[in-house]
Scaffold this active site. Structure first.
Site, short mmCIF file in Angstrom:
data_model
loop_
_atom_site.label_atom_id
_atom_site.label_comp_id
_atom_site.label_asym_id
_atom_site.label_seq_id
_atom_site.Cartn_x
_atom_site.Cartn_y
_atom_site.Cartn_z
N LYS A 94 0.81 -1.22 0.00
CA LYS A 94 0.00 0.00 0.00
C LYS A 94 0.85 1.27 0.00
O LYS A 94 0.45 2.29 -0.54
CB LYS A 94 -0.96 0.00 1.19
CG LYS A 94 -2.13 -0.94 1.00
CD LYS A 94 -3.29 -0.59 1.90
CE LYS A 94 -4.54 -1.39 1.54
NZ LYS A 94 -4.39 -2.84 1.75
N GLU A 116 -10.69 7.44 3.21
CA GLU A 116 -11.58 6.59 3.98
C GLU A 116 -10.79 5.35 4.36
O GLU A 116 -9.81 5.01 3.72
CB GLU A 116 -12.80 6.21 3.15
CG GLU A 116 -12.59 5.02 2.20
CD GLU A 116 -11.54 5.25 1.14
OE1 GLU A 116 -11.32 6.42 0.76
OE2 GLU A 116 -10.93 4.27 0.69
N SER A 383 1.80 -9.72 -0.99
CA SER A 383 1.43 -8.32 -0.85
C SER A 383 1.68 -7.71 0.52
O SER A 383 1.87 -6.51 0.65
CB SER A 383 -0.04 -8.12 -1.24
OG SER A 383 -0.88 -8.94 -0.46
C1 LIG Z 1 -5.16 -3.87 1.24
C2 LIG Z 1 -4.43 -5.14 1.00
C3 LIG Z 1 -4.77 -6.02 -0.06
C4 LIG Z 1 -5.92 -5.79 -0.97
O1 LIG Z 1 -5.87 -4.68 -1.78
P1 LIG Z 1 -5.57 -4.75 -3.34
O2 LIG Z 1 -5.88 -3.39 -3.79
O3 LIG Z 1 -6.47 -5.80 -3.94
O4 LIG Z 1 -4.15 -5.12 -3.50
C5 LIG Z 1 -4.00 -7.15 -0.27
N1 LIG Z 1 -2.96 -7.44 0.56
C6 LIG Z 1 -2.62 -6.65 1.59
C7 LIG Z 1 -1.48 -7.05 2.44
C8 LIG Z 1 -3.35 -5.47 1.85
O5 LIG Z 1 -3.00 -4.70 2.88
#
Ligand SMILES: *Cc1c(COP(=O)(O)O)cnc(C)c1O
Length: 399
Positions: A94, A116, A383
């Site tokens: 993020k 938000e 992610s």
């Molecule tokens: C917020 C988040 C997501 C989901 O958001 P995307 O916009 O689909 O990437 C996925 N993994 C993590 C670790 C997140 O914090």
């Protein structure tokens, strides 16, 4: 990269029949001014240089592309690489997006940022970027979410943000979005609205994709260096879709590279049990843009469920909707239980606890890899890190 952008985004922010700008007229003007500004600045060398500086020295990029040897051996098929977005400062992908947008807001001459947040992850990331850029930060958060995620409210306040509990409607994410948009309509001359995923009306899906594409650009370079060729599969979890589109977009033109987006399958296919709009939903307009959405029996936006708060959203980015409709990428669902098992297996085998969101992508790789030849290569986007989820996983395993 700019030729790729042109192929994938029309002028009004359509990806095939998806995307667009379904907002009140006043907001349309604000968004279009903002879209024009982004176009004028995005290739500016001093803007890019400043962004690169923060990505390197603050976030810690490039993130490693790590060969998961034990996981690969355990599954006995394709070779698995992990793109380690979990190692970024603040623990997920993020930060790539919020830093980019904060720099953009600064260049627009705006001093105040609003956003938000649902579970609080985007709120914490936004507050972080605003602190760094010395900008005023206001986060709208449903009162119910504030109660459930009290620790994240505290973290945002520590970072200097004002958290405004939203008391209308169901007091959750949707109500927070509505209140933030009302704020923007009143204050757009001095305020920037920071969106957390590749969703919403044009130009957000394009901007967020561009800022997250650093993931795919790095991965492409890294795999070429390590393997001398492109991967066979890319896999990533899909909530709004920003980490997935960040990995996928730079490989868009590489036909030999298959892309698999993994949606949260929750506990079942009935409405209310999942948050998987491409797998189980249909096209409709939601939150100012057209995409696949999860609908109930009456054609209204459905309640959703996922074990991973960051994936619990009834829409999905318009570019993913287009990738699906055009057949460029494939979308599948992994259940809560699959994610829980992947969370444990990756922890045990590699000493890496993934975020429950990312565990959905790992779960699908676990399903697919054993049936693939050993000379095939899978790149999974990890992610985020799972520290934030350890309590929840403990409760689920011991509850
Ligand atoms: C917020 C988040 C997501 C989901 O958001 P995307 O916009 O689909 O990437 C996925 N993994 C993590 C670790 C997140 O914090």
């Amino acid at each position: 990269m700019s030729s790729v952008d042109k192929a994938q985004t029309s002028e009004r922010g359509y990806f095939g029949e998806f995307g667009g700008q379904f907002v009140p007229e006043q907001l349309e003007g604000v968004l279009n001014t903002f879209a024009d500004f982004y176009e004028s600045i995005k290739d500016d060398p001093s803007f890019q240089e400043e962004l690169q500086y923060y990505l390197r020295d603050y976030v810690g990029r490039p993130s490693p592309l790590y060969l998961a040897e034990r996981l690969t051996k355990h599954l006995g098929g394709a070779k698995i690489y992990l793109k380690r977005e979990d190692l970024n400062h603040t623990g997920s992908h993020k930060i790539n997006n919020v830093l980019g947008q904060a720099l953009l807001a600064k260049r627009m001459g705006v001093e105040r940022v609003i956003a938000e947040t649902g579970a609080g992850q985007h709120g914490v990331a936004t507050a972080t970027a605003c602190t760094l850029m010395e900008m005023d930060c206001t986060i709208y958060m449903g009162e119910e979410d504030c109660r459930r995620q009290a620790l994240n409210v505290f973290r945002m306040q520590l970072l200097g943000a004002k958290v405004i509990p939203v008391t209308r409607g169901t007091r959750t994410l949707k109500d927070a979005v509505d209140e933030a948009l009302e704020d923007l309509v009143q204050s757009y001359e001095s305020t920037y609205y920071m969106l957390g995923s590749a969703v919403g009306p044009h130009p957000y899906p394009t901007i967020v994709r561009d800022f997250q594409s650093v993931i795919g650009r790095e991965a492409r370079e890294q795999i070429l260096e390590k393997e001398g060729r492109l991967p066979d599969y890319l896999m990533a979890c899909v909530g709004g879709g920003s980490n997935a589109i960040g990995l996928f977009a730079p490989f868009y033109g590489d036909e030999s590279v298959a892309m698999v987006g993994v949606e949260p399958g929750g506990t079942g296919e009935a409405s209310g049990e999942h948050a998987a709009p491409i797998s189980f939903g249909q096209p409709a307009i939601i939150h100012g843009y057209r995409c696949y959405t999860v609908l109930d029996e009456n054609g209204a936006t459905s309640r959703t469920h996922s074990v991973a708060a960051g994936l619990d959203y009834p829409g999905v980015g318009p570019e993913h909707s287009f990738y699906h409709a055009s057949g460029r990428a494939q979308y599948v669902a992994a259940s809560d239980q699959d994610a829980l098992e992947a969370f444990q297996l990756l922890s045990k085998l590699e000493g890496i606890s993934p975020a429950l969101e990312s565990a959905h992508a790992v779960a699908h790789a676990m399903k697919m890899a054993p049936s693939l030849d050993q000379d095939k290569i899978i790149v999974i986007n990890l992610s985020g890190r799972g520290d934030k989820d350890a309590n929840q996983v403990y409760d689920m395993l011991n509850g």
